[in-house]
Design an enzyme around this catalytic site. Structure first.
Site: not given
Length: 259
Positions: A108, A110
């Protein structure tokens, strides 16, 4: 100014950077169907409350774990701010760090942004615990290479599942228990103890095992909306960094533009 957009599974966070300082920060519930026109109506009002306008946004960078949200955020940037946004992990905004895992394309955005921001500060082995929709544990070595981690259900997901899959358990507010007693005398207190102290036990146990596996001095950094709730009840965190993902977006933008 730079508008950094962090599109997560639960919220989209917009942060306006003036240099390295966050001038303003806003969040809205993630909805991939929300159009650029809907975003700008909301954003224009918030900018005006800070004596700012659309023209004050000179650049945009987007990090997202919700692929369907990217199109409308890109249209927002191009149509209303007149700029082509950088997208974290793509083109000029490639990560610039090694993703030393079996499936690097599935990591991901993030999580990589958190690694980038944390390594910029600490430059040693690190474990980042991000309390979001999921609770993630991410490990990077002293060179900043991402080595892998753990994904666990977020505490709110766990609480929703507990209430949603039982007939008589009530919905309770998520908060720290009044004391460290782990023998509840009511249904509500037993639920809160199970959720809260159970989570603390998971955090402490996984950090202990992770540090043993790394085998070198390691910094543990907590981030995400609920990090502060746990920080007061465990000594496992070395640092609390509430804006880690946004800082990662800023660093990635600066590297991409040599600023």
């Amino acid at each position: 100014m730079l508008l950094a957009i962090d599109a997560g599974n639960t919220n989209v966070v917009f942060a306006l950077f003036d240099g390295s300082e966050i001038k303003a920060r806003w969040r809205i519930a993630t909805d991939p169907r929300r159009t650029a026109d809907e975003y700008v109506v909301w954003l224009r009002q918030l900018l005006e409350l800070n004596d700012l306008g659309l023209d004050d946004v000179e650049a945009v960078i987007i990090g997202t774990v919700v692929p369907r949200a990217l199109h409308n955020l890109t249209v927002l940037s191009e149509k209303y701010f007149g700029v082509t946004p950088l997208v974290a992990g793509r083109g000029d905004a490639e990560w610039g760090v090694a993703l030393d895992v079996a499936q690097p394309d599935t990591v991901g955005a993030d999580r990589v942004l958190n690694i980038i921001a944390a390594h910029e500060t600490y430059k040693q082995d690190i474990v980042i615990i991000d309390f979001g929709t999921a609770t993630t544990f991410d490990v990077a070595d002293y060179d900043g290479a991402y080595k892998g981690g753990v994904i666990a259900p977020g505490i709110n997901l766990s609480l929703d599942a507990l209430v949603g899959k039982t007939a008589q358990l009530p919905r309770i507010a998520l908060e720290a228990p009044d004391d460290e007693n782990v023998i509840g005398r009511t249904t509500e207190s037993q639920m809160l103890i199970g959720i809260f102290w159970g989570y603390v036990g998971m955090i402490e146990g996984l950090v202990k095992r992770t540090k043993l596996q790394i085998g070198r001095p390691t910094k543990v950094i907590a981030t995400g909306g609920l990090a502060v709730l746990f920080d007061e009840h465990t000594d496992v965190f070395d640092h609390l960094e509430s804006d880690l993902t946004l800082r990662g977006l800023l660093i990635l933008y600066q590297r991409a533009t040599n600023t």
